[in-house]
Design a protein around this motif. Structure first.
Motif, PDB file in Angstrom:
ATOM      1  N   ALA A 148       0.527  -1.405   0.151  1.00 26.59           N
ATOM      2  CA  ALA A 148       0.356   0.254  -0.140  1.00 26.59           C
ATOM      3  C   ALA A 148       1.068   0.824  -0.491  1.00 26.59           C
ATOM      4  O   ALA A 148       0.407   2.095  -0.843  1.00 26.59           O
ATOM      5  CB  ALA A 148      -0.770   0.061   0.688  1.00 26.59           C
ATOM      6  N   THR A 149       2.150   1.252   0.413  1.00 25.31           N
ATOM      7  CA  THR A 149       3.155   2.849   0.859  1.00 25.31           C
ATOM      8  C   THR A 149       3.248   2.423  -0.642  1.00 25.31           C
ATOM      9  O   THR A 149       3.876   3.965  -1.440  1.00 25.31           O
ATOM     10  CB  THR A 149       4.085   2.124   1.487  1.00 25.31           C
ATOM     11  N   ARG A 200       1.916   2.211  -3.665  1.00 24.52           N
ATOM     12  CA  ARG A 200       1.132   2.269  -4.776  1.00 24.52           C
ATOM     13  C   ARG A 200       0.203   4.154  -4.135  1.00 24.52           C
ATOM     14  O   ARG A 200       0.618   4.904  -5.171  1.00 24.52           O
ATOM     15  CB  ARG A 200      -0.469   1.820  -4.112  1.00 24.52           C
ATOM     16  N   CYS A 201       0.621   4.313  -2.908  1.00 22.73           N
ATOM     17  CA  CYS A 201       0.430   5.988  -2.152  1.00 22.73           C
ATOM     18  C   CYS A 201       1.422   6.807  -3.189  1.00 22.73           C
ATOM     19  O   CYS A 201       1.397   7.933  -3.395  1.00 22.73           O
ATOM     20  CB  CYS A 201       0.252   6.027  -0.676  1.00 22.73           C
ATOM     21  N   LYS A 256       1.153   7.136  -6.626  1.00 17.87           N
ATOM     22  CA  LYS A 256      -0.266   7.995  -6.924  1.00 17.87           C
ATOM     23  C   LYS A 256       0.331   9.340  -6.709  1.00 17.87           C
ATOM     24  O   LYS A 256      -0.354  10.266  -6.815  1.00 17.87           O
ATOM     25  CB  LYS A 256      -1.351   7.736  -5.443  1.00 17.87           C
ATOM     26  N   ASN A 257       0.513   9.903  -5.210  1.00 20.67           N
ATOM     27  CA  ASN A 257       0.772  10.516  -4.728  1.00 20.67           C
ATOM     28  C   ASN A 257       2.359  11.367  -4.113  1.00 20.67           C
ATOM     29  O   ASN A 257       2.055  12.726  -3.646  1.00 20.67           O
ATOM     30  CB  ASN A 257      -0.045  10.121  -2.570  1.00 20.67           C
ATOM     31  N   THR A 301       2.182  11.519   0.946  1.00 22.00           N
ATOM     32  CA  THR A 301       2.653   8.836   1.635  1.00 22.00           C
ATOM     33  C   THR A 301       1.827   9.453   2.604  1.00 22.00           C
ATOM     34  O   THR A 301       2.540   9.985   3.881  1.00 22.00           O
ATOM     35  CB  THR A 301       3.178   8.823   0.621  1.00 22.00           C
ATOM     36  N   ARG A 317      -3.799   7.712   4.160  1.00 19.28           N
ATOM     37  CA  ARG A 317      -3.376   7.611   3.060  1.00 19.28           C
ATOM     38  C   ARG A 317      -3.489   5.533   2.979  1.00 19.28           C
ATOM     39  O   ARG A 317      -3.293   5.496   2.058  1.00 19.28           O
ATOM     40  CB  ARG A 317      -2.880   8.910   1.732  1.00 19.28           C
ATOM     41  N   VAL A 318      -1.761   5.644   3.806  1.00 19.36           N
ATOM     42  CA  VAL A 318      -1.753   3.684   3.334  1.00 19.36           C
ATOM     43  C   VAL A 318      -2.648   3.520   4.473  1.00 19.36           C
ATOM     44  O   VAL A 318      -2.715   1.788   3.957  1.00 19.36           O
ATOM     45  CB  VAL A 318       0.340   3.668   4.181  1.00 19.36           C
ATOM     46  N   GLU A 342      -5.971   3.667   4.100  1.00 23.90           N
ATOM     47  CA  GLU A 342      -7.424   3.477   3.403  1.00 23.90           C
ATOM     48  C   GLU A 342      -6.438   2.656   2.590  1.00 23.90           C
ATOM     49  O   GLU A 342      -7.643   1.667   1.240  1.00 23.90           O
ATOM     50  CB  GLU A 342      -7.280   5.307   2.734  1.00 23.90           C
ATOM     51  N   GLU A 343      -5.122   2.934   1.570  1.00 25.56           N
ATOM     52  CA  GLU A 343      -4.732   1.927   0.426  1.00 25.56           C
ATOM     53  C   GLU A 343      -4.978   0.565   1.001  1.00 25.56           C
ATOM     54  O   GLU A 343      -5.488  -0.611   0.174  1.00 25.56           O
ATOM     55  CB  GLU A 343      -3.708   2.467   0.046  1.00 25.56           C
TER      56      GLU A 343
END
Length: 187
Positions: free
Chosen positions: A12-13, A15-16, A19-20, A25, A29-30, A32-33
């Motif tokens: 998830a980190t 992906r964050c 994306k961000n 990050t 957000r982590v 949520e992801e």
């Protein structure tokens, strides 16, 4: 369970970060992801700085085992072709989402000494792996010259990946490999 949760958080980190970016990050957000609560993320990895440090170690451990493991397992003259193909072929090109994440970690390493230390250790290990392959191929070359060539090959690969990320048309061609082979000719 802890290993599974940590893996989930690391994925998830990544992906964050893609994306961000680094600034976007956050633990939220982590969380949520990953589908985990913020308190679970904190429980498994600590605060945001701890998360980024753990992520840097986690990400580079995979690369290290892929690259250094393949070179270590190869016999003598088979090492250098693995290095060259990795640096100037499948390992660094085509550009992937991981390249974006790595650039964010490099940015973080400018101000975070522990992330910088992780990156330094990984990159020095890569240079040593390249140097090992050069020693197998060029045993009579002076050690300092092999070290210099190993560092040069690593820098060429990293620099070319940056140029490819900027979509510089010549970055995907064979010019960088030709430059790398010129370094080898000096050994």
């Amino acid at each position: 369970m802890a290993a599974e949760r940590t893996e989930q958080i690391m994925q998830a980190t990544g992906r964050c970060l893609r994306k961000n970016g680094l600034a976007g990050t956050t633990l939220e957000r982590v969380s949520e992801e990953s589908g985990l609560s913020r308190s679970h993320v904190r429980h498994y990895v600590g605060n945001r700085d701890d998360l980024l440090r753990a992520f840097a170690s986690w990400l580079y451990t995979g690369y290290e085992s892929e690259f250094t493991g393949a070179v270590a397992e190869a016999e003598g003259p088979a090492k250098l072709p693995i290095v060259m193909d990795y640096l100037f072929g499948s390992g660094f090109l085509p550009i992937s989402d991981d390249d974006t994440v790595i650039r964010e970690l490099i940015t973080a390493g400018i101000t975070d000494e522990r992330i910088r230390s992780i990156l330094q250790a990984q990159y020095l290990g890569a240079v040593e792996t390249i140097e090992e392959a050069l020693a197998a191929e060029y045993p009579d070359a002076p050690a300092l010259r092999r070290r210099s060539a190993a560092y040069g090959l690593w820098c060429l690969a990293l620099g070319n990946s940056t140029m490819a990320e900027l979509q510089l048309p010549i970055a995907g061609g064979g010019l960088v490999r030709t430059a790398a082979e010129s370094l080898l000719d000096q050994l």
